[in-house]
Design an enzyme around this catalytic site. Structure first.
Site, PDB file in Angstrom:
ATOM      1  N   ARG A   1       1.278 -17.045  26.450  1.00 53.62           N
ATOM      2  CA  ARG A   1       0.533 -16.271  25.584  1.00 53.62           C
ATOM      3  C   ARG A   1      -1.077 -16.264  26.339  1.00 53.62           C
ATOM      4  O   ARG A   1      -2.095 -16.406  25.674  1.00 53.62           O
ATOM      5  CB  ARG A   1       0.377 -16.908  24.244  1.00 53.62           C
ATOM      6  CG  ARG A   1       1.385 -16.356  23.257  1.00 53.62           C
ATOM      7  CD  ARG A   1       1.299 -16.993  22.061  1.00 53.62           C
ATOM      8  NE  ARG A   1       1.077 -18.786  22.195  1.00 53.62           N
ATOM      9  CZ  ARG A   1       0.792 -19.251  21.022  1.00 53.62           C
ATOM     10  NH1 ARG A   1       0.149 -18.420  19.914  1.00 53.62           N
ATOM     11  NH2 ARG A   1       0.720 -20.528  21.099  1.00 53.62           N
TER      12      ARG A   1
ATOM     13  N   LYS B   1      -3.446 -13.414  25.103  1.00 53.92           N
ATOM     14  CA  LYS B   1      -3.927 -13.763  23.925  1.00 53.92           C
ATOM     15  C   LYS B   1      -5.172 -14.533  24.234  1.00 53.92           C
ATOM     16  O   LYS B   1      -6.380 -14.050  23.441  1.00 53.92           O
ATOM     17  CB  LYS B   1      -2.752 -14.608  23.075  1.00 53.92           C
ATOM     18  CG  LYS B   1      -3.418 -14.966  21.746  1.00 53.92           C
ATOM     19  CD  LYS B   1      -2.532 -16.099  21.160  1.00 53.92           C
ATOM     20  CE  LYS B   1      -2.873 -16.142  19.905  1.00 53.92           C
ATOM     21  NZ  LYS B   1      -3.145 -15.432  18.775  1.00 53.92           N
TER      22      LYS B   1
ATOM     23  N   TRP C   1      12.421 -10.283  10.025  1.00 50.84           N
ATOM     24  CA  TRP C   1      11.491 -10.898  10.996  1.00 50.84           C
ATOM     25  C   TRP C   1      12.077 -12.105  11.730  1.00 50.84           C
ATOM     26  O   TRP C   1      11.505 -13.190  11.938  1.00 50.84           O
ATOM     27  CB  TRP C   1      10.404 -11.163   9.899  1.00 50.84           C
ATOM     28  CG  TRP C   1       9.488 -10.197   9.466  1.00 50.84           C
ATOM     29  CD1 TRP C   1       9.588  -8.776   9.870  1.00 50.84           C
ATOM     30  CD2 TRP C   1       8.462 -10.077   8.476  1.00 50.84           C
ATOM     31  NE1 TRP C   1       8.968  -7.946   9.359  1.00 50.84           N
ATOM     32  CE2 TRP C   1       8.223  -8.642   8.398  1.00 50.84           C
ATOM     33  CE3 TRP C   1       8.000 -10.894   7.505  1.00 50.84           C
ATOM     34  CZ2 TRP C   1       7.317  -8.215   7.344  1.00 50.84           C
ATOM     35  CZ3 TRP C   1       7.174 -10.663   6.634  1.00 50.84           C
ATOM     36  CH2 TRP C   1       6.656  -9.046   6.584  1.00 50.84           C
TER      37      TRP C   1
ATOM     38  N   GLU D   1      11.026  -1.410   7.089  1.00 58.41           N
ATOM     39  CA  GLU D   1      10.988  -1.556   8.312  1.00 58.41           C
ATOM     40  C   GLU D   1      12.198  -1.271   9.086  1.00 58.41           C
ATOM     41  O   GLU D   1      12.434  -0.809  10.049  1.00 58.41           O
ATOM     42  CB  GLU D   1      10.252  -2.843   8.555  1.00 58.41           C
ATOM     43  CG  GLU D   1      10.184  -3.318  10.074  1.00 58.41           C
ATOM     44  CD  GLU D   1       9.594  -4.676   9.995  1.00 58.41           C
ATOM     45  OE1 GLU D   1       8.581  -4.862   9.326  1.00 58.41           O
ATOM     46  OE2 GLU D   1      10.036  -5.599  10.877  1.00 58.41           O
TER      47      GLU D   1
ATOM     48  N   HIS E   1       7.875  -7.449  -4.492  1.00 58.82           N
ATOM     49  CA  HIS E   1       6.725  -7.154  -3.971  1.00 58.82           C
ATOM     50  C   HIS E   1       7.042  -6.317  -2.631  1.00 58.82           C
ATOM     51  O   HIS E   1       7.846  -6.762  -1.873  1.00 58.82           O
ATOM     52  CB  HIS E   1       5.755  -8.370  -3.655  1.00 58.82           C
ATOM     53  CG  HIS E   1       4.603  -7.894  -2.800  1.00 58.82           C
ATOM     54  ND1 HIS E   1       3.627  -7.171  -3.001  1.00 58.82           N
ATOM     55  CD2 HIS E   1       4.222  -8.325  -1.571  1.00 58.82           C
ATOM     56  CE1 HIS E   1       2.888  -6.831  -2.354  1.00 58.82           C
ATOM     57  NE2 HIS E   1       3.149  -7.373  -1.284  1.00 58.82           N
TER      58      HIS E   1
ATOM     59  N   CYS F   1       5.010  -4.044   0.443  1.00 61.39           N
ATOM     60  CA  CYS F   1       3.371  -3.682   0.970  1.00 61.39           C
ATOM     61  C   CYS F   1       3.422  -2.751   2.201  1.00 61.39           C
ATOM     62  O   CYS F   1       3.218  -3.006   3.152  1.00 61.39           O
ATOM     63  CB  CYS F   1       2.654  -4.955   1.374  1.00 61.39           C
ATOM     64  SG  CYS F   1       3.628  -6.209   2.338  1.00 61.39           S
TER      65      CYS F   1
ATOM     66  N   GLU G   1       1.786  -2.168  -2.804  1.00 62.38           N
ATOM     67  CA  GLU G   1       0.268  -1.769  -2.027  1.00 62.38           C
ATOM     68  C   GLU G   1      -0.040  -0.096  -2.595  1.00 62.38           C
ATOM     69  O   GLU G   1       0.689   0.802  -2.490  1.00 62.38           O
ATOM     70  CB  GLU G   1       0.390  -1.748  -0.687  1.00 62.38           C
ATOM     71  CG  GLU G   1      -0.868  -1.198  -0.017  1.00 62.38           C
ATOM     72  CD  GLU G   1      -0.670  -1.245   1.753  1.00 62.38           C
ATOM     73  OE1 GLU G   1      -0.001  -2.076   1.988  1.00 62.38           O
ATOM     74  OE2 GLU G   1      -1.496  -0.557   2.135  1.00 62.38           O
TER      75      GLU G   1
ATOM     76  N   HIS H   1      -6.734  -5.941   2.866  1.00 62.61           N
ATOM     77  CA  HIS H   1      -6.995  -6.110   4.180  1.00 62.61           C
ATOM     78  C   HIS H   1      -8.467  -6.034   4.683  1.00 62.61           C
ATOM     79  O   HIS H   1      -8.588  -6.282   5.916  1.00 62.61           O
ATOM     80  CB  HIS H   1      -6.293  -4.823   4.900  1.00 62.61           C
ATOM     81  CG  HIS H   1      -4.860  -4.569   4.347  1.00 62.61           C
ATOM     82  ND1 HIS H   1      -4.358  -4.123   3.355  1.00 62.61           N
ATOM     83  CD2 HIS H   1      -3.856  -5.052   4.975  1.00 62.61           C
ATOM     84  CE1 HIS H   1      -3.132  -4.134   3.394  1.00 62.61           C
ATOM     85  NE2 HIS H   1      -2.588  -4.990   4.249  1.00 62.61           N
TER      86      HIS H   1
HETATM   87  N1  GLN Z   1       3.990 -13.934  -1.224  1.00 67.97           N
HETATM   88  C1  GLN Z   1       3.629 -13.384   0.095  1.00 67.97           C
HETATM   89  C2  GLN Z   1       2.233 -13.685   0.064  1.00 67.97           C
HETATM   90  O1  GLN Z   1       1.443 -13.539  -1.001  1.00 67.97           O
HETATM   91  C3  GLN Z   1       3.694 -11.807   0.364  1.00 67.97           C
HETATM   92  C4  GLN Z   1       3.408 -11.369   1.625  1.00 67.97           C
HETATM   93  C5  GLN Z   1       3.758  -9.993   2.092  1.00 67.97           C
HETATM   94  O2  GLN Z   1       3.791  -9.260   1.382  1.00 67.97           O
HETATM   95  N2  GLN Z   1       3.735 -10.090   3.412  1.00 67.97           N
HETATM   96  O3  GLN Z   1       1.367 -13.798   1.128  1.00 67.97           O
HETATM   97 ZN    ZN Z   2       2.305  -7.716   0.787  1.00 68.04          ZN
END
Ligand code: GLN
Ligand code: ZN
Length: 761
Positions: A17, A20, A567, A611, A647, A649, A671, A700
């Site tokens: 890295r 970086k 991931w 994704e 959740h 995002c 989101e 963000h």
């Molecule tokens: N539970 C995770 C957090 O709050 C969710 C993160 C995400 O959506 N990428 O960090």
């Molecule tokens: Zn999120």
């Protein structure tokens, strides 16, 4: 002269890295520009030299890339956003003149917003979205890049390197416009800018030039393909006038459309991905050279050499070929060498970047000379492929047995109305309940404690104690804020996937296997190599610690099966859906244990479901079927009394609106703040009847939202959502934020919920 062994693209961040570190030093202290410039040059040179020494006869050359290749293209085409135009040229320390404009576009400045960043096709790499308008003019700013090219030619010879540019179709397909015009209206203009660049490239003494066109593996309409073919016909003719040859390269999917579009236009070679696309490539006539991507450039498994060679031999009977990787090696770690904790079996199954280069070189030799198949190297590869097929690490009888017994009923919960009634009774929450997404600030103290623990400077017990103190602190703060549903704050999680991968069998966490995610940011995806199982509960102790400290419900917090795969580097020897179900079964058991420990709510995060969505529409239904199925398998063991949350995002939900409902979670947080709650109207129109928590605060940015903003967002949410179903929460987790803005913003959020409740009453 042509080439026989190459790679489609090169990584840039450095084996340790290095880039970086040099970038971050420069951003802190611009007087270190000279070091950044020389570090970047050295990385390109070292990589090129090593790849040539390993037996490639031509290496892709991107030049020094300081942030992202799409952004580099914007700079080269003189199309950086208008707002950075006044930032003066950089000079005198070996960095390109536009470098400060480039960083301002990528990262923003105190005064200027950053450009949007989004995922590169279906990978976890992010590119900087070009910002164009109908008025954009493309004026080449190619001086620095051409100088790098000339230096490289002087060092290694013009036949040994092949400059790579992003092709016009892909560049414009990824762009957004600020005035609602169609970026693709610029297609001819970008082709003509490249037409002007070509002679200057030829002048530097190279023989080949590559254009990357991964967009050709997506759904592109015929008309547009026709225009693209015309563009390449004219580029090829300019190239030939100057003694230059063109390779057009697609990747991340089937290559037939690339071949159909470009064969016969005069381009000299076509590169395709034969790992993620059909290796038979029926459309290829054999009249144009094929660059055969048979070594997987984006996953970490050792190539089955016999099979790859058979593919190559069949193709070679039809026309001239070269051996290559399926895509750039940007997406895999540099080398297996620094890893010390891989077992012998697992190590023998893997190939990172350096090992992949050796595979390409060996395959090219074997294509010319069959006797290479008797080499020790070939034998070792053959043994490893065989051992992976039969190992008990990849085939755990207990997991397979359980998986064979999964029934449809295991993916079904009780009816929505039953669940709603049961949960009302167990939870007794006020209308418009407030909550957060899971993580609270990962402070320096937390990170330092974890680093010390990893180095052995803190004992397991000391580390656990420190994290439990964090949990207690987070619970106190949430109670003081008056939130309704609490979280433990996730202090113990370095990363939401790695944390689980370290505890599951079938997963390995690497030590040094970094890959660039964007700019100077790197990730270390764990390797999912075998059948997945859960030797012990993974989160229960943390949940219990938190729940014991409060009478309010605490959410259990898990990462969903699709995100666990997205991931990670995932085994390629069985369908992804089979692996996802194994992860789901482990999560199902974890949920049962959480419920036993008193959890009334469990959240299963799926931020990555978008994704992995296949690039072609035709492939999407099959993906969504297994992705939804795995989520439901993970969560449907819960009775009606347990409230399941999920959740996500990202804000572009349009293609996935039905999927949100199909997941069948009782509450979905998404989101929404940045696009003003648009998603809610779409959800309502899709007949969605479950709980929803649209983010009312964009996490963000460190900015604390104004009370009136959040009040308005909530009021507009209530226009499309039944008040009985609406939750109030931020856009995403808070781990990247500081406490000061977090506390202030959550105060605003809680008052907004109180104001809205008062209005309802
Ligand atoms: N539970 C995770 C957090 O709050 C969710 C993160 C995400 O959506 N990428 O960090
Ligand atoms: Zn999120």
């Amino acid at each position: 002269m042509t080439f026989t062994a190459t790679i489609a693209g090169v990584p840039r961040i450095g084996p340790n890295r290095e880039l970086k570190k040099a970038l971050e030093a420069y951003w802190r202290d611009p007087s270190t520009g000279r070091q950044l410039a020389t570090t970047a040059t050295r990385l390109v040179n070292d990589y090129t030299d090593a790849a040539l020494a390993a037996g490639l006869d031509q290496v892709a050359f991107s030049g020094r890339s300081f942030y992202d290749a799409v952004l580099d293209t914007s700079a080269l085409l003189g199309a950086l956003p208008e707002r950075v135009a006044d930032i003066p040229d950089h000079s005198n320390d070996g960095l390109p003149p536009y470098v400060d404009r480039l960083f301002a576009a990528a990262r923003g400045t105190k005064e200027l917003p950053a450009s949007a960043m989004t995922k590169w096709f279906d990978t976890n790499y992010h590119y900087i979205v070009p910002e164009l308008s109908a008025a954009t003019q493309f004026r080449l700013e190619d001086g620095a890049w051409l100088e790098d090219l000339r230096d490289q030619v002087n060092r290694v010879g013009g036949e040994k390197i092949r400059p790579v540019l992003i092709g016009p179709l892909t560049y414009l397909s990824l762009a957004r416009t600020t005035d609602g015009s169609d970026a693709l209206d610029h297609l001819d203009a970008v082709f003509s800018a490249y037409n002007r660049l070509l002679p200057r490239i030829a002048d530097r003494g190279v023989q080949w030039l590559q254009f990357d066109e991964p967009t050709l593996v997506t759904d592109v309409d015929r008309d547009l393909l026709g225009r693209v073919a015309e563009g390449y016909r004219s580029l090829a003719s300019t190239a030939h006038d100057h003694g230059l040859k063109l390779l057009v390269q697609s990747y991340f999917g089937d290559g037939d459309v690339t071949v159909e579009t470009l064969q016969g236009t005069g381009v000299d070679a076509i590169g395709v991905d034969l790992v993620y696309g059909n290796p038979e490539l029926p459309s290829w006539s054999g009249d144009v050279q094929l660059v055969a991507g048979v070594v997987d450039g984006r996953n970490v498994w050792r190539t089955a050499l016999d099979q790859a060679l058979a593919t190559l031999q069949q193709l070679a009977e039809r026309g001239p070929i070269a051996v290559s990787t399926s895509c750039s090696l940007l997406h895999v770690p540099y080398s297996l060498d620094p890893e010390t904790t891989l077992g012998d079996d697992l190590r023998s199954w893997l190939a990172f970047g350096a090992e992949k280069i050796a595979e390409v070189a060996l395959l090219a030799k074997a294509l010319a000379d069959e006797s290479q198949r008797n080499s020790e190297q070939w034998d070792a590869a053959r043994r490893s492929v065989a051992s992976r097929k039969t190992s008990t690490l990849t085939h755990n009888a207990a997991v397979r047995d359980r998986q064979s017994k999964i029934e449809d009923a295991d993916r079904q919960r009780a009816s929505v109305s039953d669940r709603r009634a049961a949960q009302q009774e167990t939870l007794g929450l006020p209308p418009l309940p407030t909550t957060t997404i899971g993580s609270f600030p990962q402070t320096t103290e937390i990170r330092q404690a974890r680093a010390k623990w990893r180095k052995g400077e803190l004992s397991d017990e000391q580390y656990r104690r420190a994290m439990k103190d964090e949990v207690a602190d987070v619970i106190r703060r949430q109670e003081a804020l008056g939130l309704d549903v609490l979280v433990h704050g996730e202090p113990e999680r370095n990363d939401m996937v790695q944390y689980f991968s370290e505890q599951l069998e079938g997963y390995h966490s690497t030590e040094h296997a970094w890959v660039q995610s964007y700019g100077s940011r790197c990730v270390r995806p764990p390797i999912l190599y075998g059948d997945v199982s859960r030797p012990h509960p993974m989160t229960v102790e943390w949940f219990r610690t938190a729940q014991e400290l409060t009478d309010k419900p605490v959410k259990g917090m898990l990462t969903g099966p699709v995100t666990m795969l997205a991931w990670s580097f995932v085994r390629d020897d069985q369908p992804l859906g089979v692996t996802a179900d194994q992860v789901a079964l482990a999560l199902r058991d974890e949920i049962a244990d959480l419920v036993d420990a008193g959890a009334k709510i469990v959240q299963v995060d799926e931020p990555a479901i978008r994704e992995l969505l296949p690039l072609r529409k035709a492939d999407q239904p099959a993906y969504l079927q297994w992705a939804v199925g795995a989520f439901r398998l993970a969560t449907s063991g819960a009775t009606s009394h347990t409230q399941i949350h999920t959740h996500m995002c990202y804000s572009e939900f349009n293609e996935l609106i039905g999927t949100v409902g199909d997941l069948n979670a009782d509450v979905t947080s998404i989101e929404a703040a940045r696009n003003g709650m648009q998603v809610l109207g779409a959800l309502r129109d899709s007949g969605f009847e479950l709980g929803v928590g649209p983010g009312v605060w964009d996490i963000h940015s460190p900015r604390v939202p104004k009370q009136s903003e959040v009040d308005e967002l909530l009021a507009s949410a209530l226009d499309s959502v039944d008040p009985a179903l609406l939750w109030v929460n931020p856009d995403c987790g808070l781990k990247t934020r500081g406490w000061e803005e977090t506390t202030a913003s959550l105060e605003v959020l809680v008052s907004a919920a109180q104001n809205a409740r008062a209005n309802l009453a």
